[in-house]
Design an enzyme around this catalytic site. Structure first.
Site, short mmCIF file in Angstrom:
data_model
loop_
_atom_site.label_atom_id
_atom_site.label_comp_id
_atom_site.label_asym_id
_atom_site.label_seq_id
_atom_site.Cartn_x
_atom_site.Cartn_y
_atom_site.Cartn_z
N GLU A 157 0.85 -1.19 0.00
CA GLU A 157 0.00 0.00 0.00
C GLU A 157 0.89 1.24 0.00
OE1 GLU A 157 -2.91 0.11 3.12
OE2 GLU A 157 -2.81 2.28 3.28
N GLU A 162 -2.54 12.10 2.77
CA GLU A 162 -3.35 11.65 3.91
C GLU A 162 -3.09 12.54 5.13
OE1 GLU A 162 -4.42 7.43 6.09
OE2 GLU A 162 -2.36 7.78 5.42
#
Length: 338
Positions: A157, A162
């Site tokens: 990932e 974010e």
């Protein structure tokens, strides 16, 4: 944005942030997606795909799923998203947002939002996302733009964009199976390493992160600075992530001939110490906006947000107007071969 843990120091917000991004890949009905990369016989950085308002819903699946990170969110299906105005094309741009009118039961399913995943998966690529607007820095919010493989964490990932709450500094994070311990790659990085050296710590849940040193790289400050571009270069030798304010986007990105060798020092430069060809495979592109949950909810009591309401869920439930700027306005996402 799968379950990750990172530690970040942010003035006035929290002393120790436990970041747990947004969940392993979702494969509807047990199917897999088209996979691109590796054997492309194109010139360096040849364009593979363009995602924009002209083809967005043909290129992404809207995922009405339970949030893997336990957020106070109700991800709606494509029909609901369009009916509620949470997902729409505006010319060549794409709007994706959340419900900003409903006062909710804090013990209910959560605030309606949109989560999407690309139909196509990639193996090593240059991914360039051009944002006119990103979700604002709001108490309880947790948006992310990321890539994830189907067999998490074994296929990896990459969290490109974010953050949570009132943050204005982006954090880029990798999640893998244990044994991926990237050093800083050649040329260095402008961000600072946070949390774990091994991206597989805690079975991949913890991740290894780099926090940007740029105070306009996330949220409200990003928008006030005129939007911008995130670029992630994923190769067999490492993963690099750059942020450019709109006025600073290199001309070679704007003209469709990107050349990362001319972009200067990246914010994050994950280099030697990881087998990127094995640890990151068949990654899909994901966008979401969740609330509270493992990261935003887990750090709520350590932020100034808790002075307004002691409960993250209760705040998000009772303050729909706070999320008027919790939306993506995307000019395009382009994927190039490497």
């Amino acid at each position: 944005m799968s379950l990750k843990r990172s530690i970040a120091t942010l003035p006035l917000l929290w002393l120790c942030a436990t970041a747990i991004p947004a969940g392993s890949g979702w494969w509807p009905n047990g199917t897999s997606s088209d996979i691109v990369g590796g054997d492309f016989n194109t010139a360096a950085y040849g364009l593979i795909d363009t995602y924009d308002g002209t083809n967005w819903l043909n290129m992404f699946d809207v995922q009405a799923i339970t949030d893997p990170t336990h957020g106070f969110v109700e991800y709606v299906n494509v029909q609901q998203a369009q009916q509620l105005g949470l997902l729409r094309a505006q010319g060549s741009q794409v709007y994706m947002g959340v419900d900003t009118t409903s006062v909710l039961n804090p013990n209910g399913p959560g605030r309606k939002s949109v989560r999407i995943q690309s139909k196509r998966a990639y193996n090593q690529a240059l991914v360039i996302a051009d944002f006119a607007h990103v979700p604002g820095s709001n108490c309880g919010s947790w948006p992310a733009f990321w890539m994830v493989g189907p067999n998490w964490p074994n296929q990896g990932e990459i969290d490109i964009y974010e953050g949570v709450h009132l943050n204005t500094y982006n954090q880029a994070t990798l999640h893998t199976s244990p044994g991926c311990v990237p050093s800083v790659g050649p040329g260095g990085e402008t961000g600072r390493r946070v949390a774990n050296a091994d991206c597989g710590t805690g079975g991949g849940f913890n991740g290894c992160g780099v926090e940007s040193n740029n105070p306009t790289s996330y949220g409200t400050a990003f928008n006030a600075n005129g939007g911008g571009v995130y670029a992630a270069l994923w190769t067999n030798s490492g993963i690099k992530i750059w942020y450019f304010a709109s006025r600073d986007v290199p001309a070679n990105i704007r003209n469709g001939n990107p050349d990362p060798s001319l972009w200067g020092t990246p914010a994050a430069n994950f280099g030697p110490g990881c087998d990127y060809g094995t640890k990151f495979r068949d990654l899909n592109i994901v966008f979401d906006i969740t609330f509270c949950g493992d990261w935003a909810g887990g750090t709520w009591g350590q932020t100034s947000c808790a002075q307004v309401n002691p409960s993250c869920n209760a705040y998000v439930a009772s303050q729909p107007q706070s999320f008027a700027d919790s939306y993506w306005m995307i000019n395009s996402v382009k994927v190039y071969s490497v």
